[in-house]
Design a protein around this motif. Structure first.
Motif, short mmCIF file in Angstrom:
data_model
loop_
_atom_site.label_atom_id
_atom_site.label_comp_id
_atom_site.label_asym_id
_atom_site.label_seq_id
_atom_site.Cartn_x
_atom_site.Cartn_y
_atom_site.Cartn_z
N ALA A 1 68.21 -79.79 0.35
CA ALA A 1 66.96 -79.26 0.91
C ALA A 1 65.77 -79.65 0.03
CB ALA A 1 67.05 -77.74 1.04
N ALA A 2 65.96 -79.65 -1.27
CA ALA A 2 64.84 -79.92 -2.19
C ALA A 2 64.29 -81.33 -2.03
CB ALA A 2 65.29 -79.69 -3.62
N LEU B 1 63.63 -81.11 6.88
CA LEU B 1 63.95 -79.69 6.75
C LEU B 1 64.12 -79.04 8.12
CD1 LEU B 1 61.52 -78.70 3.86
CD2 LEU B 1 64.00 -78.86 3.71
N ASP B 2 63.27 -79.42 9.08
CA ASP B 2 63.40 -78.88 10.45
C ASP B 2 64.75 -79.28 11.04
OD1 ASP B 2 60.91 -77.77 10.26
OD2 ASP B 2 59.89 -79.37 11.35
N GLU B 3 65.11 -80.55 10.86
CA GLU B 3 66.40 -81.03 11.39
C GLU B 3 67.56 -80.32 10.71
OE1 GLU B 3 69.01 -85.18 11.67
OE2 GLU B 3 66.88 -85.25 11.09
N TYR B 4 67.45 -80.17 9.40
CA TYR B 4 68.51 -79.51 8.61
C TYR B 4 68.68 -78.06 9.08
CZ TYR B 4 71.14 -78.52 4.24
OH TYR B 4 72.09 -78.18 3.32
N SER C 1 68.03 -70.44 2.29
CA SER C 1 67.14 -70.03 1.21
C SER C 1 66.56 -71.25 0.51
CB SER C 1 67.91 -69.16 0.21
OG SER C 1 67.10 -68.82 -0.89
N ALA C 2 67.38 -72.29 0.32
CA ALA C 2 66.90 -73.52 -0.32
C ALA C 2 65.87 -74.22 0.56
CB ALA C 2 68.07 -74.45 -0.61
N ILE C 3 66.07 -74.16 1.89
CA ILE C 3 65.09 -74.75 2.81
C ILE C 3 63.75 -74.03 2.68
CG2 ILE C 3 64.51 -74.96 5.26
CD1 ILE C 3 67.49 -75.57 5.76
N ASN C 4 63.78 -72.72 2.62
CA ASN C 4 62.54 -71.96 2.45
C ASN C 4 61.85 -72.31 1.13
OD1 ASN C 4 62.81 -70.62 4.91
ND2 ASN C 4 64.02 -68.97 4.02
#
Length: 951
Positions: free
Chosen positions: A874-875, A882-885, A904-907
């Protein structure tokens, strides 16, 4: 309950119990353990019964047992004693496949009544085996608990317990070996036991295996052996000292042998490993011999006197989940660190190997002879081992300058990690397995070591040494806690009167606060340049600008130097600040002053603007007048001050402009860490290229200083500096770095030897700039190599390929056994670090292979490698990634254990992107201003010089 901070590091997945190593390319991710307090306590054993002696018979089976391959059968007799009245249930740990029989005998050998209807109860969640008795045990009497069981070897080291590894021998034959890794709570996988450090016992092992497995080793020597069947042999080992269960170990193999030994010691110091590494262990032997000799003298308790049956063996294991583990008598290491060849080993590995061997040997006293009472006191084991891993090693191997590397290794990492709002103190209550594993991290290792060095500075090295001896002698073969250590410190301090010079200083209060309170202070220094008065104030430092201030007051050891009183090497505090504010007259008028000599104290420092400007001017025009470790401290502090909102980026970058003339490794290591944090927040923007150009402009001097070729017999720090600088410069697109590195890769392809000290940037650039034939060349070189450290560098290089098809092939490789289980998450992360554009390819790989990743990377291993990999992904994604993930996770992966952590990592990644978007123009403006300031300063300096000549 307290929040648990797990150091989710990527690169070696080493937040696990024993010696961790970490990598600063990825940032720590705070994790909350929501277990309630009442449930936490259930994980602990009752202290109503204690074990005294174990007699353990293990029958190991490999592929020859076709019905249950790679399994083992065990039977054990444990001498126990009741220490509480009314005990009708014996509770111990067990995490084996099946318990087949249980019985209890009295001291006279008569059967003790066990509940025939339900002789035992298993509670798998807590790994409890409960023996149900028909009548209570008698306090003070000894009983024999007999248990038969069976279980299966784990495949690879990641899940600990008894596991099997593999290697290819000289003749091309694949060999399987079996060994153990029990720290902190995995002895229960090998035999039912009281698997907590408090319960110390004597252990006798009896191991049977196929007769071809002649390379058999354990904590102690073999007492006898005998053939049990035509094709099996049993080794009966001598009794161990009284010790905790996690220190028991053994290894059985077909061709492991003694690679190097020194028989002048009793017992001999031996390096043991696979036969086809013979002749490559002399360096490891020298490390072990010289450090054993040092500790024998320093502690005044020679290793040979600890117990007559103990060995002093050091095992080089092709597979190992961590860097090293301190099993008494038989330390095990990842082969990467013991098999050292100057023609094949990068200096950063050789450099770390010295501290690792020293760390593990220190554990023979701190951790084995005395052991923490419970894992809440992990820092007592690990802090001391980390301290001794660097401080004495610099005396025995001065060429490595380990005393100077201590700051980057421990101080900087501790200051960074300990600045969060949820950080925990050194002494921190843990109970669940996840909490225990999480406590083997930065706080225990780094802050523990820094606290001990800071304490030694206050009480003097001589008193510190005396306190160590008292602690060891008074608590030998027993579990200890923070109060036992405090008692030893007090005894030595009172005898020597070593803190009498500090008025109103209470050592017990100093100890209490630093051991039992989280965080550390920011010291604000305000200088009245008219009369020389210095005013000090302190507050707890938080990296977050929005954190709520606290009323913490820390005892701060005060040291300082000034232009007129340059005494950076004096690290003995001139005073201890124990109040919110303090003031004294130092006679500093119109000149720079710098606090925290050599950064020996665990605190950050900031100054009034006038003093900062004086420091900035000195850094720019008389840089060498300030010690390089304090220049590194200033750089590290400035990045932290800017991030926390206490200093503007414009002001901070103006101070950092001195870097364009700086070439010291320690200073640039701190700078690269700080700039990497900023670059990671700009990677989604075109502005990153402009910011990179600013950094590269600052780097010209340091790049030219170290050059692109390693010199013969150059100092280790020089080699490490070049590796760090060139890797960063090539990553940023430095034209000459890329060209020089690629040229050397082509030379390597043509058969020319390239120094390992520059191979990292050579391998990575070769893959970035090369084609499929270059990829095939490096992959074949990886497969043919006999050196684990060079193989790891080649994996790093392969992960830098820009071609999506080649990168996918590389990632697919991590799902095979060619990439060892301890390197899988590491290799996954190399793909993210290799190129900024790689993240989308990695995302597609994850989406297409998530089930295979969860299996191959061993998701339920204590270091949680799959959690780490998915979080780090995500980082490195942009907004669309990130949207796709997130869409993929929410639509297909809600049931995987990593789901919440990945979200949480995406956020967090979105927050980083938002920060970069909001601050990019400000950062670029600050960079432009600092460049302009340098030009102006240079012009003024030239005018002043000319004026002086005219006059």
């Amino acid at each position: 309950m307290s929040k648990l901070l797990l150091l989710c590091l990527a690169i070696f997945a080493l937040t696990s119990a024993d010696h961790p190593a970490w990598h600063r390319d990825f940032e720590p991710i705070p994790i909350t353990d929501n277990t309630t307090r009442s449930i936490e306590q259930v994980y602990r054993l009752p202290e109503t019964v204690k074990p005294l002696e174990y007699d353990i018979y293990l029958d190991l089976y490999f592929a020859e047992r076709t019905d249950r391959p790679f399994s083992y059968d065990g039977r054990e007799t444990i001498i126990i004693e009741a220490v509480a009245e009314g005990v009708t249930q014996i509770v111990l740990h067990s995490n084996v496949d099946s318990i087949n029989a249980v019985s209890v005998l009295t001291e006279s050998g008569a059967p003790f009544p066990v509940n025939t209807r339900e002789p035992f109860t298993l509670e798998p969640q807590y790994h409890f085996l409960k023996i149900n008795l028909n009548e209570p045990l008698v306090v003070g009497q000894k009983y024999s608990l007999y248990i038969e069981y069976s279980s299966t070897m784990n495949e690879g080291p990641m899940k600990r317990g008894i596991w099997r590894g593999w290697y290819i021998d000289n003749d091309g034959t694949e060999r399987i070996y079996a060994t153990t890794h029990f720290q902190p709570y995995n002895a229960r996988q090998a035999f039912p036991c009281w698997d907590e450090p408090l319960f110390k016992s004597v252990f006798k092992l009896h191991i049977s295996k196929p007769k071809s497995y002649t390379g058999t080793f354990s904590n102690t020597g073999v007492e006898t052996f005998r053939f049990e069947e035509a094709d099996r042999i049993r080794s009966n080992f001598l009794a161990t000292p009284k010790m905790s269960s996690y220190l028991v170990t053994f290894l059985v193999s077909e061709t492991f042998q003694v690679l190097a030994e020194d028989t002048s010691f009793t017992p001999p110091v031996r390096i043991i490993g696979r036969s086809n590494t013979a002749g490559l262990a002399d360096h490891a032997l020298e490390l072990a011999v010289r450090m054993t000799r040092y500790y024998d003298e320093y502690f005044g308790i020679p290793y040979s006197t600890l117990h007559p049956n103990l060995l002093n063996d050091h095992i080089s294991s092709p597979d190992w989940a961590s860097a090293g583990t301190e099993n008494w008598g038989m330390v095990s290491y990842r082969e990467l660190y013991l098999i050292i060849d100057p023609r094949e080993t990068v200096m950063s590995v050789e450099h770390y190997a010295a501290t690792l061997v020293s760390h593990e040997l220190a554990h023979k006293w701190f951790g084995n002879l005395i052991t923490c009472y419970w894992w809440s006191n992990t820092w007592i084991n690990e802090g001391f081992a980390s301290y001794f891993g660097y401080i004495p090693t610099s005396q025995m191997f001065p060429e490595y300058e380990h005393h100077e590397h201590f700051n980057a290794r421990y101080v900087s990492s501790s200051l960074s990690f300990d600045s969060g709002v949820s950080t925990v103190p050194l002494n921190h209550d843990v109970n669940t397995p996840a909490q225990v594993t999480g406590h083997f991290g930065t706080i225990s290792y780094s802050k523990g070591a820094v606290f001990l060095r800071m304490t030694a500075d206050i009480i003097t090295d001589e008193t510190f040494r005396k306190a160590c001896r008292y602690f060891l002698i008074n608590n030998a073969f027993e579990p200890t806690d923070q109060y036992d250590l405090l008692k030893a410190f007090n005894q030595a301090i009172i005898e020597d009167g070593s803190v009498s010079q500090y008025s109103n200083f209470n050592f017990e209060e100093y100890y209490r606060i630093w051991v039992n309170e989280p965080g550390y202070p920011l010291l604000t220094v305000t200088v009245d340049h008219g009369d020389g008065t210095i005013t000090l104030s302190q507050e707890r430092f938080f990296l977050s600008a929005s954190a709520t201030p606290t009323d913490h007051i820390y005892p701060i050891p005060i040291t300082y130097s000034s232009k007129s009183n340059n005494n950076f090497d004096n690290v003995r505090p001139v005073r201890i600040m124990t109040t919110k504010t303090d003031a004294f007259n130092a006679g500093v008028k119109g000149e720079w002053v710098i606090f925290n000599n050599l950064q020996h104290g665990h605190y950050r420092v900031t100054y009034d603007d006038t003093t900062w400007n004086l420091i900035a001017d000195a850094l720019l025009n008389e840089r060498e007048s300030i010690h390089h470790l304090n220049r590194a401290e200033i750089v590290d502090d400035i990045f932290a001050l800017m991030r926390s909102g206490r200093m503007t980026y414009s002001f901070g970058f103006k101070i950092l402009r001195f870097l364009r003339n700086e070439s010291n490794y320690h200073v640039w290591d701190a700078a690269i860490t700080g700039y990497t944090w900023l670059r990671n927040r700009l990677r989604h923007l075109p502005d990153q290229a402009t910011f990179d150009a600013h950094i590269l402009e600052l780097m010209e001097t340091v790049i030219n200083t170290y050059g692109f070729d390693a010199a013969a017999n150059e100092p280790p720090t020089t080699s490490m500096a070049r590796q760090t600088v060139l890797q960063f410069a090539c990553n940023l697109g430095h034209t000459k770095c890329i060209q020089e590195s690629y040229d050397k890769f082509r030379e390597m392809r043509s058969g020319k030897w390239v120094s390992p000290q520059i191979r990292r940037n050579v391998y990575m650039t070769g893959m970035r700039e090369g084609d499929s034939s270059d990829f095939e060349y490096l992959l074949n070189r990886f497969r043919q190599s006999n050196f684990a450290n060079d193989q790891l560098e080649m994996l790093r290089g392969l992960g830098a390929s820009k071609d999506s098809q080649l990168l996918t092939r590389y990632l697919q490789l991590t799902l095979t056994r060619e990439v060892r289980s301890h390197d899988k998450a590491t290799s996954f992360n190399y793909a993210l670090l290799g190129n900024q554009e790689n993240a989308n390819t990695v995302l597609q790989f994850v989406k297409n292979n998530i089930a295979a990743i969860r299996t191959a990377y061993i998701e339920d291993a204590p270091p949680t490698p799959v959690h780490t990999a998915l979080s780090n992904l995500a980082a490195y994604l942009d907004e669309s990634g990130l949207d796709e993930y997130e869409t993929w996770l929410r639509s297909t992966q809600t049931n995987i254990p990593q789901y919440n952590r990945a979200l949480s990592a995406i956020n967090s990644a979105r927050s980083n992107i938002a920060w970069g978007t909001a601050n990019a123009e400000m950062l670029l403006a600050a960079a432009r201003d600092s460049a302009t300031a340098v030009v102006t300063s240079a012009a003024l300096l030239a005018i002043a010089t000319l004026f002086a000549l005219i006059m």
